[in-house]
Design a protein around this motif. Sequence first.
Motif, PDB file in Angstrom:
ATOM      1  N   THR A   1       0.856  -1.175   0.000  1.00  0.00           N
ATOM      2  CA  THR A   1       0.000   0.000   0.000  1.00  0.00           C
ATOM      3  C   THR A   1       0.891   1.224   0.000  1.00  0.00           C
ATOM      4  O   THR A   1       1.726   1.377   0.897  1.00  0.00           O
ATOM      5  CB  THR A   1      -0.916   0.002   1.241  1.00  0.00           C
ATOM      6  OG1 THR A   1      -1.705  -1.184   1.228  1.00  0.00           O
ATOM      7  CG2 THR A   1      -1.812   1.226   1.251  1.00  0.00           C
TER       8      THR A   1
ATOM      9  N   THR B   1      -2.739  -3.404  13.407  1.00  0.00           N
ATOM     10  CA  THR B   1      -3.209  -4.619  12.748  1.00  0.00           C
ATOM     11  C   THR B   1      -2.108  -5.363  12.011  1.00  0.00           C
ATOM     12  O   THR B   1      -2.310  -6.478  11.546  1.00  0.00           O
ATOM     13  CB  THR B   1      -4.297  -4.282  11.725  1.00  0.00           C
ATOM     14  OG1 THR B   1      -3.728  -3.407  10.733  1.00  0.00           O
ATOM     15  CG2 THR B   1      -5.500  -3.618  12.383  1.00  0.00           C
TER      16      THR B   1
ATOM     17  N   GLU C   1      -0.818  -4.005   9.245  1.00  0.00           N
ATOM     18  CA  GLU C   1      -0.834  -3.436   7.891  1.00  0.00           C
ATOM     19  C   GLU C   1       0.359  -2.499   7.713  1.00  0.00           C
ATOM     20  O   GLU C   1       0.645  -1.673   8.578  1.00  0.00           O
ATOM     21  CB  GLU C   1      -2.131  -2.660   7.650  1.00  0.00           C
ATOM     22  CG  GLU C   1      -2.182  -1.987   6.296  1.00  0.00           C
ATOM     23  CD  GLU C   1      -3.387  -1.080   6.096  1.00  0.00           C
ATOM     24  OE1 GLU C   1      -3.491  -0.493   5.005  1.00  0.00           O
ATOM     25  OE2 GLU C   1      -4.211  -0.948   7.024  1.00  0.00           O
TER      26      GLU C   1
ATOM     27  N   SER D   1       4.928  -8.192  11.047  1.00  0.00           N
ATOM     28  CA  SER D   1       5.130  -7.353   9.865  1.00  0.00           C
ATOM     29  C   SER D   1       6.489  -6.671   9.897  1.00  0.00           C
ATOM     30  O   SER D   1       7.158  -6.556   8.864  1.00  0.00           O
ATOM     31  CB  SER D   1       4.018  -6.300   9.761  1.00  0.00           C
ATOM     32  OG  SER D   1       2.787  -6.917   9.499  1.00  0.00           O
TER      33      SER D   1
END
Length: 183
Positions: free
Chosen positions: A12, A81, A83, A132
């Motif tokens: 993203t 999260t 992300e 992540s």
Amino acid sequence: MELCKGWLVPGTHVKSPNFNHRPDSVSVDLLVIHNISLPPGQFGGDHVERFFQNRLDKSEHPFFEEIEGLEVSSHFYIKRTGEIIQFVSTEERAWHAGVSVFDGQENCNDFSIGIELEGTDDLPYETAQYQSLVELTEVIRKAYPAITKERITGHCHIAPGRKTDPGAAFDWHHYLGQLGQDL
């Protein structure tokens, strides 16, 4: 995941205007871990993304008036999260470190990549964030092998007395222990 021309693919991308070119003679060899929450101590929403794009509405919260006009960015931001959002190509200089020094070398923005974690100094980070962060770190280290474990640091270490993040709640042992051997 991989880096292609400095951009995480797949990924993203929310491009920030707050960057410039790295000096020609400098190679990327430092990774800096930060934290951020906007408003302070509150999670969720898109305030950080808008802040890094100079689109934060100061009328939404009193703290936003204090940071109005600041032009900052980071290469990456990892939400609670897990992300990952990228704002600046790793080939460019994001404005995340400010006045800083690492191993006697000043202006860490010149030779570093910055990762912001959605969080505060004193609240534990989420498992998804560590997962992540580890995955992203390995992708970065593959593209920039000079970033050894010894060249991964916190904002607090490069700007002591001025910055405290990622804070006491960040588990360095857990994070670094999950990374593979230096390349």
